[in-house]
Design an enzyme around this catalytic site. Structure first.
Site, PDB file in Angstrom:
ATOM      1  N   LYS A 113      29.857  46.407  41.083  1.00  0.00           N
ATOM      2  CA  LYS A 113      29.602  46.618  39.646  1.00  0.00           C
ATOM      3  C   LYS A 113      28.256  47.286  39.429  1.00  0.00           C
ATOM      4  CE  LYS A 113      32.956  43.746  37.666  1.00  0.00           C
ATOM      5  NZ  LYS A 113      33.426  42.402  37.490  1.00  0.00           N
ATOM      6  N   LYS A 147      41.779  47.905  44.012  1.00  0.00           N
ATOM      7  CA  LYS A 147      42.314  46.714  43.360  1.00  0.00           C
ATOM      8  C   LYS A 147      42.685  47.013  41.902  1.00  0.00           C
ATOM      9  CE  LYS A 147      39.603  43.685  41.669  1.00  0.00           C
ATOM     10  NZ  LYS A 147      38.653  42.673  41.242  1.00  0.00           N
ATOM     11  N   LYS A 177      40.626  45.290  35.312  1.00  0.00           N
ATOM     12  CA  LYS A 177      40.840  45.368  33.860  1.00  0.00           C
ATOM     13  C   LYS A 177      40.381  46.690  33.257  1.00  0.00           C
ATOM     14  CE  LYS A 177      40.205  40.337  33.402  1.00  0.00           C
ATOM     15  NZ  LYS A 177      39.033  39.515  33.636  1.00  0.00           N
TER      16      LYS A 177
HETATM   17  P1  TYM Z   1      38.676  37.564  36.575  1.00  0.00           P
HETATM   18  O1  TYM Z   1      38.704  37.349  35.118  1.00  0.00           O
HETATM   19  O2  TYM Z   1      38.139  38.850  37.103  1.00  0.00           O
HETATM   20  O3  TYM Z   1      40.126  37.401  37.159  1.00  0.00           O
HETATM   21  C1  TYM Z   1      40.926  36.268  36.849  1.00  0.00           C
HETATM   22  C2  TYM Z   1      41.756  35.884  38.058  1.00  0.00           C
HETATM   23  O4  TYM Z   1      42.625  36.958  38.434  1.00  0.00           O
HETATM   24  C3  TYM Z   1      42.459  37.254  39.811  1.00  0.00           C
HETATM   25  N1  TYM Z   1      42.659  38.698  40.001  1.00  0.00           N
HETATM   26  C4  TYM Z   1      43.577  39.230  40.824  1.00  0.00           C
HETATM   27  N2  TYM Z   1      44.479  38.670  41.645  1.00  0.00           N
HETATM   28  C5  TYM Z   1      45.289  39.502  42.353  1.00  0.00           C
HETATM   29  N3  TYM Z   1      45.198  40.853  42.267  1.00  0.00           N
HETATM   30  C6  TYM Z   1      44.309  41.467  41.460  1.00  0.00           C
HETATM   31  N4  TYM Z   1      44.246  42.793  41.366  1.00  0.00           N
HETATM   32  C7  TYM Z   1      43.428  40.636  40.690  1.00  0.00           C
HETATM   33  N5  TYM Z   1      42.452  40.908  39.793  1.00  0.00           N
HETATM   34  C8  TYM Z   1      41.978  39.699  39.389  1.00  0.00           C
HETATM   35  C9  TYM Z   1      41.025  36.847  40.113  1.00  0.00           C
HETATM   36  O5  TYM Z   1      40.827  36.641  41.496  1.00  0.00           O
HETATM   37  C10 TYM Z   1      40.887  35.588  39.303  1.00  0.00           C
HETATM   38  O6  TYM Z   1      41.411  34.467  39.991  1.00  0.00           O
HETATM   39  N6  TYM Z   1      34.770  35.002  38.213  1.00  0.00           N
HETATM   40  C11 TYM Z   1      36.122  34.852  37.732  1.00  0.00           C
HETATM   41  C12 TYM Z   1      36.221  33.912  36.550  1.00  0.00           C
HETATM   42  C13 TYM Z   1      35.588  32.602  36.804  1.00  0.00           C
HETATM   43  C14 TYM Z   1      36.122  31.565  37.621  1.00  0.00           C
HETATM   44  C15 TYM Z   1      35.161  30.509  37.547  1.00  0.00           C
HETATM   45  C16 TYM Z   1      37.268  31.442  38.401  1.00  0.00           C
HETATM   46  C17 TYM Z   1      34.403  32.166  36.271  1.00  0.00           C
HETATM   47  N7  TYM Z   1      34.150  30.912  36.716  1.00  0.00           N
HETATM   48  C18 TYM Z   1      35.356  29.328  38.242  1.00  0.00           C
HETATM   49  C19 TYM Z   1      37.455  30.246  39.092  1.00  0.00           C
HETATM   50  C20 TYM Z   1      36.499  29.211  39.019  1.00  0.00           C
HETATM   51  C21 TYM Z   1      36.621  36.214  37.307  1.00  0.00           C
HETATM   52  O7  TYM Z   1      35.862  37.058  36.953  1.00  0.00           O
HETATM   53  O8  TYM Z   1      37.955  36.333  37.298  1.00  0.00           O
END
Ligand code: TYM
Length: 329
Positions: A111, A194, A197
């Site tokens: 990022k 990957k 969003k």
């Molecule tokens: P975030 O919002 O980027 O993504 C949410 C969840 O989706 C999964 N993910 C994917 N899985 C498979 N293929 C993909 N292309 C893909 N893109 C995203 C992510 O691995 C995630 O599980 N940091 C986290 C949010 C968070 C969190 C936490 C998660 C904050 N605190 C504590 C677990 C525990 C995040 O940015 O996810």
């Protein structure tokens, strides 16, 4: 009883990657464990975001959680910002994670590489600290996520080792859990990247209409070989579509590949993938529409915040005492 915790960040629009890698599985835990699922809205502030967009994305995620089958009677669903203990624990545990290890985080490197130094906020750098606080506050044993979050969870585990070594068994050791199939869904326009969003062409957004979704699948980048089999290095596009197909049908990639043995027309294969996606997302999207229109998620978030605050404040006190803060009860 096993505690399960996970969250999604309300930055851009949710994708099929978020759905397959994480969201779709949250409900699987609610009958056998204590489930905490939250909207990581404080994390969304780590990159610039318009306040209205943040609010609307947060509502969407709440509605998506309910549409995915999470039952608020069984699972606690809440906003991170409704539970002040996240920020308070963050302020404590930040002292046990170090600049060197934070600067090695892949997500931070990716990022920040796209930004100039003056734009990189401290929150982006310290992101995994808050994430560790999120997990540790609920004494979570299991954290279901996509593959990209495992590195952050490893860091939370390092923190627990370090902290407990110093203060005794205060924090519970969490473990990341990724699915065998679909832990990393790739972009449809560049299957070496990957699905994230922020790529309107290669991403399937959960809010896209079905026609758009089908169109994106039908025009997914593939190769010239004309054979359907799994080889993520040489055939990343086909392998990604096979993964989507397998994940949504709850079958192994091998079994998915077998179903398309001898299929020489990518168009037919893509149509089968599109049908699978439509079968799953059609009803899910319809439920989402109902929930967002009814506003029922608001009450769920309020109730969830109450329960989450109770649990989180107990853990926070335990940690405050352990490090020597004077806790007045
Ligand atoms: P975030 O919002 O980027 O993504 C949410 C969840 O989706 C999964 N993910 C994917 N899985 C498979 N293929 C993909 N292309 C893909 N893109 C995203 C992510 O691995 C995630 O599980 N940091 C986290 C949010 C968070 C969190 C936490 C998660 C904050 N605190 C504590 C677990 C525990 C995040 O940015 O996810």
């Amino acid at each position: 009883m096993e505690r399960i915790l996970s969250g999604i960040k309300p930055t851009g629009q949710l994708t099929l990657g978020n759905y397959i890698g994480a969201l779709r599985h949250f409900k699987d835990f609610q009958d056998n464990g204590e489930v905490f699922i939250f909207i990581a809205d404080l994390h969304a502030l780590t990159l610039p975001i318009d306040p209205e967009v943040l609010r609307s994305n947060s509502r969407d995620i709440a509605a998506f959680y309910l549409a995915s089958g999470l039952d608020p009677k069984k699972a606690t669903i809440f906003l991170q910002s409704s539970v002040p203990a996240h920020s308070e624990l963050n302020a404590i545990v930040q002292n046990y994670l170090y600049m060197g290890e934070l600067s090695r985080m892949t997500q931070f490197k990716d990022k920040s590489a796209k930004m100039n130094d003056k734009e990189i906020g401290l929150g982006l750098f310290a992101y995994p600290v808050l994430m560790a606080a999120d997990i540790l506050l609920y004494d979570a044993n299991t954290v279901p996520v996509g593959e990209d979050q495992l590195q952050h969870i490893e860091l939370a585990r390092d923190l627990v080792h370090r902290f407990n070594y110093k203060y005794g068994e205060v924090l519970v050791m969490p473990k990341g859990k990724v699915n065998k199939v679909g832990a990393r869904i790739m972009s449809l326009s560049d299957p070496t990247k990957k699905m994230s969003k922020s790529d309107p062409k290669g991403d399937i957004f959960l809010k896209d209409d079905m026609k758009t979704i089908r169109k994106k699948i039908m025009s997914a980048v593939t190769d010239m070989e004309g054979l359907v089999y799994y080889d993520p290095v040489n055939k990343p596009g086909i392998s990604n579509l096979l993964t989507i197909y397998a994940a949504l049908n709850d079958i192994s990639i091998e079994d998915a590949a077998k179903q398309f043995e001898g299929c020489t027309r990518y168009g037919d294969f893509k149509k089968a993938v599109a049908d699978t996606v439509e079968r799953e997302l059609g009803p899910f999207k319809a439920r989402y529409e109902e929930i967002i229109a009814s506003g029922e998620y608001l009450e769920v978030l309020k109730e969830g915040a109450k329960k989450a605050n109770e649990i989180a404040s107990t853990t926070l006190k335990r940690v405050q005492k352990a490090v020597g803060l004077l806790v007045l009860e």
